[in-house]
Design a protein around this motif. Structure first.
Motif, PDB file in Angstrom:
ATOM      1  N   SER A   1       0.810  -1.223   0.000  1.00 50.58           N
ATOM      2  CA  SER A   1       0.000   0.000   0.000  1.00 50.58           C
ATOM      3  C   SER A   1       0.839   1.266   0.000  1.00 50.58           C
ATOM      4  O   SER A   1       0.304   2.356  -0.203  1.00 50.58           O
ATOM      5  N   ILE A   2       2.137   1.151   0.220  1.00 53.58           N
ATOM      6  CA  ILE A   2       3.027   2.319   0.238  1.00 53.58           C
ATOM      7  C   ILE A   2       3.759   2.466  -1.090  1.00 53.58           C
ATOM      8  O   ILE A   2       3.756   3.535  -1.700  1.00 53.58           O
ATOM      9  N   ARG A   3       4.383   1.387  -1.568  1.00 51.71           N
ATOM     10  CA  ARG A   3       5.132   1.448  -2.826  1.00 51.71           C
ATOM     11  C   ARG A   3       4.303   1.012  -4.021  1.00 51.71           C
ATOM     12  O   ARG A   3       4.746   1.143  -5.155  1.00 51.71           O
ATOM     13  N   HIS A   4       3.105   0.446  -3.770  1.00 47.28           N
ATOM     14  CA  HIS A   4       2.184   0.022  -4.826  1.00 47.28           C
ATOM     15  C   HIS A   4       2.835  -1.007  -5.745  1.00 47.28           C
ATOM     16  O   HIS A   4       2.798  -0.900  -6.974  1.00 47.28           O
TER      17      HIS A   4
ATOM     18  N   ARG B   1      13.944   6.728  -0.931  1.00 43.62           N
ATOM     19  CA  ARG B   1      14.257   6.704   0.510  1.00 43.62           C
ATOM     20  C   ARG B   1      13.392   7.719   1.248  1.00 43.62           C
ATOM     21  O   ARG B   1      12.874   7.442   2.331  1.00 43.62           O
ATOM     22  N   ALA B   2      13.252   8.908   0.659  1.00 50.50           N
ATOM     23  CA  ALA B   2      12.396   9.927   1.282  1.00 50.50           C
ATOM     24  C   ALA B   2      10.941   9.460   1.330  1.00 50.50           C
ATOM     25  O   ALA B   2      10.214   9.728   2.291  1.00 50.50           O
ATOM     26  N   TRP B   3      10.519   8.735   0.297  1.00 53.76           N
ATOM     27  CA  TRP B   3       9.140   8.215   0.273  1.00 53.76           C
ATOM     28  C   TRP B   3       8.935   7.171   1.363  1.00 53.76           C
ATOM     29  O   TRP B   3       7.912   7.167   2.049  1.00 53.76           O
ATOM     30  N   ASP B   4       9.886   6.285   1.531  1.00 52.14           N
ATOM     31  CA  ASP B   4       9.772   5.260   2.574  1.00 52.14           C
ATOM     32  C   ASP B   4       9.800   5.875   3.968  1.00 52.14           C
ATOM     33  O   ASP B   4       9.101   5.416   4.881  1.00 52.14           O
ATOM     34  N   GLN B   5      10.624   6.908   4.150  1.00 53.02           N
ATOM     35  CA  GLN B   5      10.702   7.568   5.457  1.00 53.02           C
ATOM     36  C   GLN B   5       9.379   8.233   5.830  1.00 53.02           C
ATOM     37  O   GLN B   5       9.055   8.361   7.014  1.00 53.02           O
ATOM     38  N   ARG B   6       8.608   8.605   4.844  1.00 51.67           N
ATOM     39  CA  ARG B   6       7.323   9.256   5.107  1.00 51.67           C
ATOM     40  C   ARG B   6       6.372   8.325   5.858  1.00 51.67           C
ATOM     41  O   ARG B   6       5.548   8.766   6.657  1.00 51.67           O
ATOM     42  N   TRP B   7       6.497   7.016   5.595  1.00 48.99           N
ATOM     43  CA  TRP B   7       5.578   6.041   6.190  1.00 48.99           C
ATOM     44  C   TRP B   7       6.289   5.119   7.164  1.00 48.99           C
ATOM     45  O   TRP B   7       5.779   4.053   7.481  1.00 48.99           O
ATOM     46  N   LEU B   8       7.470   5.501   7.629  1.00 47.65           N
ATOM     47  CA  LEU B   8       8.214   4.629   8.523  1.00 47.65           C
ATOM     48  C   LEU B   8       7.580   4.551   9.905  1.00 47.65           C
ATOM     49  O   LEU B   8       7.488   3.481  10.504  1.00 47.65           O
ATOM     50  N   ARG B   9       7.129   5.668  10.433  1.00 50.77           N
ATOM     51  CA  ARG B   9       6.587   5.699  11.795  1.00 50.77           C
ATOM     52  C   ARG B   9       5.207   5.064  11.881  1.00 50.77           C
ATOM     53  O   ARG B   9       4.883   4.391  12.851  1.00 50.77           O
ATOM     54  N   SER B  10       4.386   5.266  10.862  1.00 51.59           N
ATOM     55  CA  SER B  10       3.027   4.733  10.903  1.00 51.59           C
ATOM     56  C   SER B  10       2.492   4.598   9.493  1.00 51.59           C
ATOM     57  O   SER B  10       3.066   5.108   8.530  1.00 51.59           O
TER      58      SER B  10
END
Length: 814
Positions: A756-759, A791-800
């Motif tokens: 649902s994050i990287r599709h 990497r910036a995209w993954d960090q956006r959803w790292l916490r929740s």
């Protein structure tokens, strides 16, 4: 005080002999605590996974409040756990025991079922009684004078509050203050995340000499100090108070303790009641709690025996005392001097022993003691009292139905079950209880501010706005809402948010969308709107990420950024994507992105194109005559954002054709991007009454291009769902067993698992994924192409997750 659920472990046919023999001695080892992120932690005297174990153990478990049956064991302790404490952010969990061991845990990579030990301290020979994390200095309250103001800035105020320990530059330090039964204080300072310096531990005596402490509580002063109230358990001895300051100087830490005024319980005016209690055998001071956690000046103290108990509230007040005539000199006018005294305020009496006590954690109104005192007794009765007057608001009894009663000829041994510990959520909407049989119970509490009236739409909106401004999780509030008021709350919240300045809206926009989505998920009629808002939130995030890659040219003399120029061209209503490119008149450098970066974003580009196609296909069914309303199709802002992304994708396709979305077309010469952009542009011109030609063209799309359907959320069994309102409460649940009564009828697990994050497609049964504990969305654990953009995209959803829920690692067997 409705009873929401009871979660029990699997019934065991063998009785743990330690339960009856040492429960009275280790009653403090069964604890529970709720974090500001609505993650619950609790300790048990047996292993939940091994129900037939005959060995005693003190275990600590964590779970999300939305699916509390999915528990994870953090540690198994050889000594009884005496303290469970969360920090203000809900990231750190402190566990202390009676052997003097202090451990702090953090969720590794924000995975709820993977915890790591970040610090450990041993205070040899000390029984740790109480602990409090350092205050960060941040405090937001509702301004009572301007609570009806439309502006969030005026409605909510940042209260001046000093942090407990300052570091270099005035930054708040991270750590905790501990108190032991021998009257020893210990401060544990954690090193900074980027620092290699060691952990700092300092100790000091609470008073001039070491004293025996049986019960204590710690709160925060507005000047950065701590206030500690202690008792030896003897009601004939005074309740002593101390002011404690912790300072960091260079690489050392110092603790200063100052004795404050004390008072005697038997000094209360209700002499008959206290005389009767004094005559009782084994009468002890069992619990002490500050009325407020921040800047408190009131204490609630319980004195109880086996037959009766008394709760008293004492308040520290300034009083003017007249000066004696002999000391006034020649002055004839009366003179007074001001002094501070403890004054008895009120009491609550009950004919049973107190087992646990809890007070509200937050004061929503500044300097106003709004909130409750919740007390439980040995007969399993739960009383909700006003904090200032101890008048009873609500009352209920925990009726524990043993699981073995369904089997008349069973060999289960029956044991008495009592409430061992309670804790309130941070917003004060629900009460968590853990009993002596290691079962969890959840109860609804009356509204914090308007306790005398049922929940109203303005009050609910104010609480959600407070969560928006303060960052506190609002899940516990969702559990007490009535389904019939959801639409009114959403409308009022939307209207209030739209009145805010653009800067405020931009800063809180993502959190605002998360709150609205969670509200719509509470009703069956709102699930389609929740799905639309989830897609819009993802589109907004992708748009922000894509536009952040644009860099203005150094030679450009225009005042607008590339993103602003793109938005202005889209606003002109051009329906031809290629003509839109020629109208921009911008330098190529402003939209030039490295080809490797563009290739790493291909899956996000593909999702944008798939979303546009899905919206256009559904458009024919979204007419008012069809009776269905797709909110995303009526949102002009969202459609224009989608058009902006299509133009940007068109430009990037000229730089890197491989990054373009892939379509399966009936005609190889069909330009799908141009067609979709044209249809969206015509739709934006009139979203409410589109012409029939546009509808006909949208109906032809499935025959021209194969449309990949967007997979909705998993809809896994959770408490905050429309199914809860249809159940007979309390729910009878079991640990590590998903309840069928809260499960959705649709099989959302069929087919492929989509990240649902990287599709990306993860396969039908991926070995390891992380799943959101609230919406059920999945995400891959394996790192993808590591460009700076991804990497910036993954960090956006790292916490929740995008819904605000925490991640939980899921491992499937081969």
């Amino acid at each position: 005080m409705d009873h929401i659920f009871t979660i029990s472990k699997k019934p065991s046919r063998t009785l743990n002999p330690y339960k009856q023999n040492i429960f009275n001695k280790l009653e403090k080892s069964i604890l529970c605590a709720v974090s500001s992120r609505n993650v619950i932690s609790f300790s048990t005297e047996s292993n939940i996974e091994e129900c037939n174990s005959l060995y005693w153990s003190s275990n600590v478990y964590v779970a999300d409040l939305n699916n509390p049956w999915q528990v994870h064991k953090v540690l198994g302790n050889s000594s009884p756990v005496t303290v469970l404490q969360w920090d203000f952010t809900g990231d750190l969990l402190l566990v202390a025991d009676e052997s003097g061991c202090v451990k702090m845990y953090r969720a590794k990579d924000n995975i709820l079922n993977d915890w790591v030990l970040i610090s450990q301290t041993l205070l040899q020979g000390e029984h740790i009684l109480a602990a409090a994390f350092f205050h960060s200095g941040k405090k937001i309250c509702l301004n009572s004078d301007k609570k009806d103001s439309p502006s969030y800035i005026d409605k909510f105020q940042h209260v001046k509050f000093a942090c407990s320990v300052k570091q270099f530059g005035g930054r708040p330090a991270n750590g905790a203050l501990l108190l032991t039964t021998t009257g020893m204080l210990a401060a544990v300072l954690l090193p900074q995340a980027t620092s290699q310096s060691p952990m700092i531990v300092a100790t000091e005596s609470l008073g001039p000499t070491r004293i025996f402490v049986k019960t204590a509580d710690i709160c925060y002063g507005k000047n950065g100090h701590f206030l500690i109230a202690v008792s030896s358990g003897d009601p004939a001895m005074p309740i002593q108070c101390y002011k404690v300051s912790v300072k960091k100087e260079d690489e050392k830490c110092t603790i200063k303790s100052q004795s404050l005024l004390s008072f005697f319980l038997f000094g209360a005016p209700k002499e008959a009641m206290m005389d009767q209690l004094r005559k009782e055998k084994n009468c002890t001071v069992s619990h002490i709690k500050w009325i407020m956690r921040e800047d408190a000046d009131s204490l609630v103290v319980t004195a109880s025996s086996q037959k009766m108990s008394c709760l008293q509230v004492w308040e520290l007040r300034e009083k003017a005392v007249p000066v004696h005539k002999s000391l006034m000199g020649n002055s004839e006018t009366p003179q007074f001097y001001n002094t501070v005294l403890w004054q008895y305020q009120c009491h609550f009496q009950y004919n049973n022993k107190v087992t646990s006590l809890a007070t509200s954690k937050l004061s929503l109104l500044n300097n106003i003691s709004n909130g409750y005192v919740v007390v439980t007794f040995a007969d399993n009765s739960i009383h909700c009292l006003y904090r200032d007057t101890l008048k009873q608001i609500a009352y209920t009894t925990l009726s524990v139905v043993p699981r073995y009663l369904d089997e008349p000829n069973s060999k289960y041994q029956k044991v008495s079950t009592n409430i061992a510990s309670i804790d309130m959520s941070w917003l004060g909407n629900v009460l968590l209880c853990v009993d002596s049989d290691d079962s969890l119970h959840l109860f609804k509490l009356p509204p914090q501010i308007e306790s005398s009236a049922p929940l109203s739409v303005p009050y609910c909106t104010t609480i959600l706005e407070y969560c928006l401004m303060s960052g506190f999780d609002w899940l516990d509030f969702l559990l007490v809402l009535r389904p019939g008021m959801l639409d009114a709350i959403c409308d009022r919240l939307t209207e209030s948010f739209n009145r805010q300045p653009p800067s405020v809206q931009q800063f809180f926009y993502v959190q605002y969308l998360c709150i609205k989505t969670s509200l719509y998920r509470l009703s069956f009629q709102g699930l389609s709107k929740a799905n639309d808002l989830t897609q819009y939130l993802m589109l907004h995030s992708i748009s922000t990420a894509f536009k952040s890659l644009l860099r203005p040219s150094e030679m450009n003399s225009h005042e607008k950024s590339p993103a602003d120029s793109l938005a202005s061209v889209i606003a002109e209503g051009q329906s031809d994507v290629d003509k839109a490119l020629t109208l921009m008149h911008l330098e190529a450098k402003e939209f030039t992105v490295e080809t490797t970066t563009l290739q790493s974003l291909q899956q996000l580009i593909q999702w944008v194109a798939d979303l546009a196609l899905n919206l256009l296909v559904k458009f024919s069914d979204s007419r008012p005559a069809a009776g269905k309303a797709y909110e995303l199709l009526r949102d002009v802002k969202a459609l224009n954002m989608l058009r902006e992304m299509l133009v940007l994708i068109r430009i990037w396709g000229l730089l890197r054709p491989a990054c373009l979305p892939v379509f399966i077309k009936s005609d190889t010469n069909l330009d799908v991007l141009a067609l979709v952009f044209k249809l969206l542009s015509r739709l934006v011109q009139n979203v409410n009454e589109p012409d029939d030609a546009l509808i006909d063209e949208c109906c032809l799309l499935p025959s021209q291009v194969q449309i990949q359907l967007l997979q909705p959320s998993n809809n896994r069994p959770v408490l905050a769902s429309p199914h809860l309102a249809q159940q007979i409460l309390p729910l009878q649940l079991e640990f590590n067993n998903e309840p069928e009564c809260l499960a959705s009828n649709s099989d959302s697990n069929a087919g492929q698992t989509v990240d649902s994050i990287r599709h990306l497609y993860l396969g039908k049964t991926p070995r390891v994924i992380k799943q959101c504990v609230r919406c059920g969305s999945s995400a891959g654990m394996v790192q993808a192409t590591r460009t700076a953009a991804i990497r910036a995209w993954d960090q956006r959803w790292l916490r929740s997750c995008q819904c605000g829920g925490l991640w939980r690692m899921q491992v499937f067997s081969a």
